[in-house]
Every structure is written in C-alpha cells, then in structure tokens.
Design an enzyme around this catalytic site. Structure first.
Site, PDB file in Angstrom:
ATOM      1  N   ASP A 103       0.839  -1.195   0.000  1.00  0.00           N
ATOM      2  CA  ASP A 103       0.000   0.000   0.000  1.00  0.00           C
ATOM      3  C   ASP A 103       0.879   1.251   0.000  1.00  0.00           C
ATOM      4  O   ASP A 103       2.042   1.193   0.413  1.00  0.00           O
ATOM      5  CB  ASP A 103      -0.886   0.043   1.255  1.00  0.00           C
ATOM      6  CG  ASP A 103      -1.893  -1.093   1.266  1.00  0.00           C
ATOM      7  OD1 ASP A 103      -2.191  -1.645   0.191  1.00  0.00           O
ATOM      8  OD2 ASP A 103      -2.365  -1.429   2.371  1.00  0.00           O
TER       9      ASP A 103
HETATM   10  N1  URA Z   1      -1.343  -5.882   3.810  1.00  0.00           N
HETATM   11  C1  URA Z   1      -1.810  -4.610   3.839  1.00  0.00           C
HETATM   12  O1  URA Z   1      -2.859  -4.327   4.423  1.00  0.00           O
HETATM   13  N2  URA Z   1      -1.091  -3.678   3.206  1.00  0.00           N
HETATM   14  C2  URA Z   1       0.068  -3.914   2.588  1.00  0.00           C
HETATM   15  O2  URA Z   1       0.683  -2.997   2.040  1.00  0.00           O
HETATM   16  C3  URA Z   1       0.549  -5.244   2.566  1.00  0.00           C
HETATM   17  C4  URA Z   1      -0.201  -6.205   3.191  1.00  0.00           C
END
Ligand code: URA
Length: 239
Positions: A103
């Site tokens: 993310d």
């Molecule tokens: N899980 C999440 O919620 N975000 C990420 O970036 C990776 C795994």
C-alpha cells in the site's frame, strides 16, 4: 542509454576508463567504430562489440527496495510518485516493475524486477510464499487474537483467510506491536485481518518474503541488487 554508461555498468571499468577504451577504437556498434562516449545505444536492439567480442548486456535485474511511505507500487501514475521513479536511469532502462504491491503508506521490503517469470514464481497463490510484516495497531492484542489468526479470520467481505502466524511483540491498553506471517496477498490483507480483530493498523512494514529478509542497512527509498545467494533462496538463477 549512453555507451560509456552501458560499458561501465557491464563492468568494463569506470566511466573515465571506458572513455579511454573508446578512444582506442575498441568498440564497434552495429559494424561502426564508435569513439564518442555520449553515443546512445539500445542494447536490446543494437550489437556492441569490444575487441570483436559481443558485449552481452544482461536481460534481467532483481532489486530489493526499502519502500518508503507515500509512494505507490506501480510503474507509473499520474498523481503520485512511484517506486520506479525512485530508481536511477541505469535501472529504469530495464523497464522494471514491482513484484506485487505494498500500500502507499506501507514501508519495507519490495522486490523490483523485469523478469516476468520471477514475478510469477513469487506471486502465484499456488506457491504460498510467506510474507512477514511488522505492524503497530490500536488496542491490545491478546492470545485469543493469536489463536484466531492461526485458524484463519473472516475478512469484511466474508473471505476466510488461510492460517497465519501472529506474534505479539508488545501489548498495551491502547497500542500493540506485532509480527504477522501470511501466505496470501489479498487486497489490504494485513489491515483487514487486524480490523477483523477490532484493531486498526497505524504503521505497517514488510520485513521478509520467504527466506529473504529486508536489508535493514537500506534507508527508506534506497535499493540494491539481490545477490545470487538471495536469488537462490527462491531457487532462482539469473539467465
Ligand atoms: N497488507 C496490507 O494491508 N497492506 C500492505 O501494504 C501489505 C499487506
């Protein structure tokens, strides 16, 4: 890509040394002797000879980045800076892309390559490559949460996750720290798993993929090539 850069990247000396080499007439591009270091060549389309021997430009690169928050795991974006924007020209000429996604606000271990098969080997759900995250969450994690995660938790869309390993590193009334290892990569999976336990992720960092650990000497936004030993952790030998 500039000819001096290409030769230097391929290990034929510093840019200065390569310049000298060019002056001697040792380099032939598509049948023509080239002495100007600034000449642009496309190694994928043009033939470069050094003393009559082809300069084999390698096809693939494999990088590990310590992804900073605020950049997105994509090759291009109209609004946001991408992880590819953080690379130098030497790497960008390979047309690399991130292996999977973190993310925008997630930090940590991100692999970047231009090798589609490597990407597939790591991302295919059938391969069950484990990914470990460090996270800070709101609220107090309990042993019950650990047991829930070990069985699989139900996400907001009804999906029941595969069993994960939750380790509580610290647990206080209003905040906890944890390590979570999962073998799948659903959208926002860690955040949604924590929500199913009534916790909200306030900080998230990926620390490992399979046996490969994030090189903690990399500052946020820095990257380096994977070593052969690191690639071998995925049973991968570069072509
Ligand atoms: N899980 C999440 O919620 N975000 C990420 O970036 C990776 C795994």
């Amino acid at each position: 890509m500039r000819l001096d850069k290409l030769l230097s990247n391929m290990g034929f000396g510093s840019r200065k040394e390569v310049k000298q080499l060019l002056k001697t007439g040792a380099i032939v591009v598509d049948g023509v002797t080239v002495k100007d270091a600034k000449t642009h060549v496309d190694p994928a389309l043009q033939t470069v000879l050094l003393h009559g021997e082809p300069v084999e430009y390698r096809k693939y690169i494999y990088l590990m980045m310590n992804k900073p928050g605020g950049v997105i795991s994509a090759t291009e974006d109209r609004r946001d800076e991408t992880v590819i924007d953080l690379l130098g020209e030497e790497e960008r000429v390979f047309d690399p892309f991130p292996v999977g996604r973190l993310d925008k606000d997630t930090e940590g271990l991100l692999l970047i390559t231009n090798d589609g098969s490597f990407n597939h080997a790591l991302m295919s759900p059938r391969k069950h490559v484990a990914k470990t995250y460090f996270a800070q969450v709101t609220g107090m994690l309990t042993e019950e949460d650990v047991r829930h995660v070990a069985k699989g938790v139900t996400l907001d869309d009804g999906y029941v996750t595969k069993p994960g390993v939750l380790e509580i590193l610290q647990a206080n009334e209003d905040t906890s720290e944890l390590r979570l290892t999962i073998t799948e990569g659903k959208y926002h999976q860690v955040k949604r798993m924590m929500l199913s336990l009534d916790k909200e992720v306030t900080y998230l960092k990926r620390v490992s993929i399979g046996e490969l650990l994030l090189d903690e000497s990399l500052e946020l936004g820095e990257y380096r090539e994977l070593t052969e030993d690191e690639l071998a952790l995925f049973d991968w030998q570069p072509e």
